[in-house]
Design a protein around this motif. Structure first.
Motif, PDB file in Angstrom:
ATOM      1  N   PRO A   9       7.398  47.069  60.973  1.00  0.00           N
ATOM      2  CA  PRO A   9       7.922  47.807  62.130  1.00  0.00           C
ATOM      3  C   PRO A   9       9.424  47.599  62.266  1.00  0.00           C
ATOM      4  O   PRO A   9       9.955  46.531  61.938  1.00  0.00           O
ATOM      5  N   MET A  10      10.091  48.612  62.767  1.00  0.00           N
ATOM      6  CA  MET A  10      11.528  48.480  63.004  1.00  0.00           C
ATOM      7  C   MET A  10      11.759  47.492  64.131  1.00  0.00           C
ATOM      8  O   MET A  10      11.177  47.616  65.206  1.00  0.00           O
ATOM      9  N   PRO A  11      12.595  46.477  63.921  1.00  0.00           N
ATOM     10  CA  PRO A  11      12.839  45.493  64.986  1.00  0.00           C
ATOM     11  C   PRO A  11      13.586  46.121  66.161  1.00  0.00           C
ATOM     12  O   PRO A  11      14.245  47.153  66.030  1.00  0.00           O
ATOM     13  N   VAL A  12      13.498  45.448  67.290  1.00  0.00           N
ATOM     14  CA  VAL A  12      14.082  45.981  68.523  1.00  0.00           C
ATOM     15  C   VAL A  12      15.588  46.171  68.382  1.00  0.00           C
ATOM     16  O   VAL A  12      16.144  47.174  68.843  1.00  0.00           O
ATOM     17  N   TRP A  13      16.271  45.229  67.759  1.00  0.00           N
ATOM     18  CA  TRP A  13      17.734  45.332  67.675  1.00  0.00           C
ATOM     19  C   TRP A  13      18.174  46.534  66.862  1.00  0.00           C
ATOM     20  O   TRP A  13      19.257  47.093  67.103  1.00  0.00           O
ATOM     21  N   MET A  14      17.355  46.962  65.885  1.00  0.00           N
ATOM     22  CA  MET A  14      17.693  48.162  65.133  1.00  0.00           C
ATOM     23  C   MET A  14      17.410  49.421  65.951  1.00  0.00           C
ATOM     24  O   MET A  14      18.137  50.409  65.846  1.00  0.00           O
ATOM     25  N   LYS A  15      16.385  49.361  66.759  1.00  0.00           N
ATOM     26  CA  LYS A  15      16.058  50.522  67.606  1.00  0.00           C
ATOM     27  C   LYS A  15      17.065  50.692  68.736  1.00  0.00           C
ATOM     28  O   LYS A  15      17.530  51.792  69.028  1.00  0.00           O
ATOM     29  N   GLU A  16      17.386  49.580  69.392  1.00  0.00           N
ATOM     30  CA  GLU A  16      18.107  49.663  70.664  1.00  0.00           C
ATOM     31  C   GLU A  16      19.500  49.063  70.627  1.00  0.00           C
ATOM     32  O   GLU A  16      20.271  49.270  71.573  1.00  0.00           O
ATOM     33  N   GLY A  17      19.843  48.318  69.574  1.00  0.00           N
ATOM     34  CA  GLY A  17      21.135  47.664  69.547  1.00  0.00           C
ATOM     35  C   GLY A  17      21.198  46.510  70.535  1.00  0.00           C
ATOM     36  O   GLY A  17      20.179  45.968  70.974  1.00  0.00           O
ATOM     37  N   ARG A  18      22.388  46.156  70.920  1.00  0.00           N
ATOM     38  CA  ARG A  18      22.601  45.107  71.930  1.00  0.00           C
ATOM     39  C   ARG A  18      23.839  45.486  72.731  1.00  0.00           C
ATOM     40  O   ARG A  18      24.960  45.456  72.226  1.00  0.00           O
ATOM     41  N   SER A  19      23.647  45.845  73.949  1.00  0.00           N
ATOM     42  CA  SER A  19      24.756  46.311  74.779  1.00  0.00           C
ATOM     43  C   SER A  19      25.637  45.145  75.199  1.00  0.00           C
ATOM     44  O   SER A  19      25.226  43.982  75.153  1.00  0.00           O
ATOM     45  N   ALA A  20      26.846  45.475  75.647  1.00  0.00           N
ATOM     46  CA  ALA A  20      27.771  44.453  76.117  1.00  0.00           C
ATOM     47  C   ALA A  20      27.205  43.731  77.341  1.00  0.00           C
ATOM     48  O   ALA A  20      27.425  42.525  77.513  1.00  0.00           O
ATOM     49  N   VAL A  21      26.475  44.451  78.172  1.00  0.00           N
ATOM     50  CA  VAL A  21      25.872  43.833  79.346  1.00  0.00           C
ATOM     51  C   VAL A  21      24.806  42.837  78.918  1.00  0.00           C
ATOM     52  O   VAL A  21      24.721  41.712  79.446  1.00  0.00           O
ATOM     53  N   GLU A  22      23.976  43.221  77.922  1.00  0.00           N
ATOM     54  CA  GLU A  22      22.934  42.311  77.431  1.00  0.00           C
ATOM     55  C   GLU A  22      23.547  41.079  76.777  1.00  0.00           C
ATOM     56  O   GLU A  22      23.058  39.958  76.952  1.00  0.00           O
ATOM     57  N   LYS A  23      24.644  41.297  76.057  1.00  0.00           N
ATOM     58  CA  LYS A  23      25.333  40.162  75.441  1.00  0.00           C
ATOM     59  C   LYS A  23      25.881  39.221  76.513  1.00  0.00           C
ATOM     60  O   LYS A  23      25.773  38.001  76.408  1.00  0.00           O
ATOM     61  N   ASP A  24      26.427  39.798  77.574  1.00  0.00           N
ATOM     62  CA  ASP A  24      26.982  38.989  78.663  1.00  0.00           C
ATOM     63  C   ASP A  24      25.904  38.154  79.342  1.00  0.00           C
ATOM     64  O   ASP A  24      26.154  37.039  79.795  1.00  0.00           O
TER      65      ASP A  24
END
Length: 975
Positions: free
Chosen positions: A954-969
């Motif tokens: 299955p495609m992992p979540v980070w490939m599907k959705e990326g990682r936003s600056a807010v999520e990184k924060d």
């Protein structure tokens, strides 16, 4: 009745939690008498183990948890080592945000090899042993109970009449004394002495003198005060302390040095305080021979420092700002080491111009101060390079020598000839100076130009012996009779005869190629190296690709092939093993030509390695010259043999051995190699894990060149099955066939054991290059190799991946613009656009990248304006619209080798073209990942990427959705 069979061991694939416990054997030490061996077994993450084993049967064994940096005493009776604090304790302290001085500290252990008794000491910063003698160990132990001396609190005289608002006079509390405890321990009888507030210490090689400095801040400097600052010497034979320097004006001491015998001492001292913006140092020297010693130590175990009185006479001021031998405005350089030559006849140090004192601007707010650089075409070095070398330039010193016998100071280096090669082991009159000063501008695109000078250490006179050479391995022969170097322009070894004052072409007419025959970049090829000079500088031993040649520098004798052509005849690369010296190459002693000659061998045909020997004939021994005969193979197998070591005074030898399937372990033998005993047995867990095998594969490239590579296959490989395959490459790797591959988190590339353990084939092809077409060269070698494996029937053509980093990343990006053969690609730190990268800066060094494209790895062979189409045609960016392979990029924002914007250019192009592309950027990370937790993270994501495209995961979540600056924060992680 049949015996029941043992159940078959169920094996599992490697996973990312396995990395930490994978072990390495390293840093072995042999006692001088050859009866003891110590070595470390360290996991990738966690607490290691120091093991000590006796040689013989039965062997006595000791273990020291978390031990490291072990050393045997010169008499082979004791072992001293440091002990790291437990990893768990250090981690807890980090979580509690402890300051550096509050973190758990190392301990010291002293092990009696005869009895097994140990002594341990906490909070130890460093230790010293006599290399050649003595039973004493000296170590600095951090004090934990120091407090500033108390002052009586001022009291008010209640009988006196004072104003109501008057306050008592109070003096500031005195500062806490600086320094640590110097502990002097006699390991033989257990007696011990301790001196407080020591800032630095060193021990003579014969173990008879410990010299130390003290810089305490105290209220009085009364004679005999145990806290008096200065330089002191402790004699281990008399257990007495002598005062060397207690001058009241000296506040800071540096550069402490003692000669091999403990009879001479040198040190730097400054009257400026430690916190001064600029300090001026003086260099002092004292010969301790014959001077009266001070009070003896107590005979009872641990003692306090004995009172010292009356500094011995004979102190000499070698150099300061008034020294006539130095240019006006020059003084002692505080940043360079002070060091005696091996025989004590010379003292080497550094001097430099005193920098102008610039007062800090305290009147302008920081946000109003101008911050800018000026780049000028006349700069010898570009501004970024100047910035990277700022500390180096501010601390630059010029080699200077002092002769204790004559009292003469001679400046050896200069601004024009800044580099001097010093052989501390052999006190030769002449030294080799090197200067690239006239060529610093052109070094941005054409590096390597050098002028060579012969420097007379008695007068400082410099004689140019070679002008504008492209040279390597530039040195003075052990006895100081010749300066020698390899001239890359005409591939000759040359020498300068110091006695005759003339140049000698040592290898002209030699019927062998002494340069790298496989060299394939547009710059000049280097040499195969040299084994060195024989005793008395009688002969020079030099390597061709396979054999060793003996050259007579006088020309009276013809060159002799010492290995009798055996290496070339059998395609085995032979290289001399340096058994009796751990010195740097410039300090190695002359080779004894009548001793047994031990060699490593590399068999080109099957990539095996081994150890060989040539024993001199009696006739040659009587003549004092080396035998020219075929070597005897002592050991040879499909392993990598390396790290051969020998005890100083015994035939005991150790070596390491391993291959892809066999972890690297340490072995012990003797000079006959008749038997070899395995000492270590690491990574037993590998037996319960699916591993794999490796084989050498061959094919023909599109360019018609015969090529080699490696194919790694999963355990229980079935040629009738179809396997997904990852292709990884750099330049040439076939010679790594016998190498062990550690399971480890990815710093930037795939981990081969992990891949094959999890069902992938891994193909590692060699690449042969021509000038001007690096991208096409990679395609011509790699793609035919992949197709040749597909034709063997066990490679799934629809499940092919490709991966590379840096130069390999560039080639990966280029190849997917030329073919759709691969279904997934991962490329790290790529150059996408050679035209924009050409004039960029390698921020790790400050160098402009032009030389790389014209002369070295990129292999274009000309400037951007000379060969513009070569730069465009070899740049993946200009063919981004052809890419149909999903691509994962890694390019970190602190990359000091390949500019980060190269990855951005490729990513933004593919994003605009709506191609599937991801780029992971580890903040603050360099070209290859440095921080282990980031490497673990990359490992997870990279294999998720490949597993998705090549194993239908299955495609992992980070490939599907990326990682936003807010999520990184918020610190959110996605997998």
């Amino acid at each position: 009745m049949a015996l029941a069979q043992a159940p078959k061991l169920t094996k599992r694939p490697l996973n990312h939690t396995d990395y930490d416990r994978w072990q390495s054997v390293r840093l072995e030490q042999l006692s001088d008498n050859g009866r003891w061996i110590s070595y470390q077994i360290d996991p990738q993450e966690g607490d290691g183990l120091l093991l000590v084993t006796g040689v013989g049967s039965p062997a006595t064994k000791y273990s020291v948890p978390r031990g490291y940096a072990a050393r045997f005493s010169a008499d082979s009776r004791f072992l001293v080592a440091r002990i790291k604090a437990p990893i768990a304790d250090t981690r807890k302290a980090k979580l509690k945000k402890k300051k550096a001085d509050e973190m758990p500290k190392d301990s010291l252990v002293v092990l009696n090899l005869g009895t097994g008794a140990t002594q341990k000491f906490p909070n130890v910063k460093s230790f010293a042993l006599g290399k050649d003698g003595g039973s004493w160990v000296a170590f600095l132990q951090e004090r934990k109970d120091d407090k500033a001396p108390a002052r009586p609190v001022a009291t008010r005289d209640t009988t006196a009449k004072t104003p109501a608002n008057a306050t008592a006079s109070r003096k500031p509390a005195p500062k806490k004394p600086k320094g640590d405890d110097l502990v002097l321990l006699n390991m033989a009888d257990g007696s011990r002495q301790t001196t407080r507030y020591v800032s630095n210490m060193t021990m003579s090689e014969n173990g008879q003198a410990v010299v130390y400095t003290r810089e305490s801040i105290i209220d009085s400097l009364q004679s005999g005060d145990a806290l008096v600052p200065g330089v002191f010497a402790f004699r281990t034979d008399t257990k007495q302390i002598r005062v060397i320097d207690t001058t009241r004006l000296h506040k800071v001491y540096k550069g402490l040095s003692v000669d091999k015998t403990g009879g001479q001492v040198a040190w730097m001292a400054s009257a400026d305080s430690a916190g001064a913006d600029q300090k001026s140092f003086r260099l002092y020297y004292q010969n301790l021979a014959g001077a009266a010693a001070n009070a003896p130590a107590s005979k009872k175990g641990r003692t306090k420092t004995p009172t010292v009185a009356g500094a011995s006479t004979g102190r000499v001021l070698i150099a300061d700002t008034t020294t006539g031998a130095l240019p006006k405005g020059w003084s002692v350089n505080e940043f360079a080491p002070v060091r005696f030559s091996e025989d004590g006849q010379r003292l080497y140090f550094a001097t430099s111009p005193v920098p102008p004192l610039i007062r800090k601007d305290t009147l302008t707010p920081d946000d109003e101060k101008v911050r800018m650089d000026v780049w000028t075409w006349t700069d010898t070095r570009l501004q970024p390079m100047q910035q990277k070398r700022l500390k180096e330039e501010k601390e630059r010193g010029y080699t200077t020598v002092y002769n204790p016998a004559t009292g003469k100071v001679v400046l050896l280096a200069s601004r024009e000839v800044p580099t001097v090669s010093v052989n501390y082991k052999k006190d030769s009159r002449y030294l080799l100076g090197m200067s690239d000063m006239p060529y610093q501008v052109i070094s941005s695109w054409d590096p390597g130009h050098t002028d060579l000078y012969l420097i007379d250490s008695q007068s400082g006179q410099k004689t140019k012996i070679a002008n504008d050479v492209m040279a390597s391995e530039m040195r003075i022969s052990p006895e100081g009779k010749y300066a020698y170097w390899f001239d890359e322009r005409d591939t000759l070894w040359r020498a300068w005869s110091i006695t005759e004052g003339k140049r000698i072409d040592l290898t002209r007419g030699l019927p062998a190629k002494l340069f790298d025959e496989e060299h394939d970049t547009p710059n000049l090829p280097g040499s195969y190296g040299a084994a060195g000079w024989t005793t008395n500088d009688a002969y020079f031993w030099v390597y061709d690709r396979y054999d060793i040649w003996q050259i007579d520098p006088t020309g009276r004798e013809k060159p002799r092939n010492l290995t009798n052509g055996w290496g070339r005849a059998n395609k085995v690369r032979l290289r001399r093993i340096e058994l009796d010296s751990d010195d740097r190459p410039a300090e190695r002693p002359g080779i004894q030509p009548t001793a047994d000659l031990y060699l490593t061998g590399f068999w080109e045909s099957d990539k095996h390695t081994g150890i060989l020997r040539i024993r001199p004939t009696k006739e040659m021994t009587s003549l004092g010259v080396a035998s020219a005969k075929a070597p005897e193979v002592l050991v040879s197998s499909p392993h990598r043999y390396f790290g051969i070591n020998k005890a100083k005074n015994a035939p005991t030898m150790t070596f390491y051995r391993g291959n892809f399937q066999e972890p690297i372990n340490l072995f012990v033998t003797d000079t006959t190699f008749a038997t070899q005993q395995q000492l270590s047995r690491v990574n037993a867990q590998q037996d319960s894990i699916r591993w794999g095998s490796v084989e050498l594969v061959k094919w023909t490239g599109t360019n018609g060149i015969a090529l080699e590579g490696l194919l790694y296959k999963p355990e229980d490989f079935d040629p009738n099955k179809k396997y997904p395959m990852l292709t990884y490459f750099y330049e040439r790797s076939a010679e790594t066939l016998p190498d062990y591959k550690f399971p480890a988190p990815s710093r930037s590339t795939i981990n081969i054991p992990y891949c094959v353990s999890n069902g992938y084939l891994v193909f590692v092809p060699d690449i042969v290059y021509t000038t001007g077409n690096p991208g096409q060269n990679a395609y011509d070698c790699i793609v035919p190799g992949v197709l040749s494996l597909i034709n063997r029937g066990f490679v799934d053509r629809n499940r092919l991946g490709i991966q590379g980093q840096s130069w390999g990343g560039y080639q990966t990006a280029y190849i997917i613009t030329q073919t759709n053969l691969f279904k997934a690609a991962m490329a790290g730190a790529i150059v996408a656009n050679m035209t924009s990268a050409y004039g960029g800066i390698r921020w790790g060094t400050g160098l402009v990248r032009q030389f790389q494209y014209e002369k070295t790895q990129s292999r274009i062979g000309g400037t951007l304006w000379e060969k513009p189409m070569h730069y465009i045609e070899n740049s993946p960016l200009f063919y981004a619209d052809r890419v149909q392979t999903p691509l994962m990029l890694m390019h970190n924002d602190a990359d000091g080798s390949v500019p980060w914007y190269q990855g951005i250019e490729m990513f933004t192009a593919l994003r605009r073209l709506q191609k599937p592309v991801w780029m992971v950027v580890y903040n603050g990370e360099d070209h290859n990942l440095v921080q282990r937790h980031n490497a673990k993270d990359l490992s997870i994501r990279m294999y998720q990427f490949f597993d998705h495209y090549l194993k239908d995961a299955p495609m992992p979540v980070w490939m599907k959705e990326g990682r936003s600056a807010v999520e990184k924060d918020r610190g959110e992680m996605k997998y």
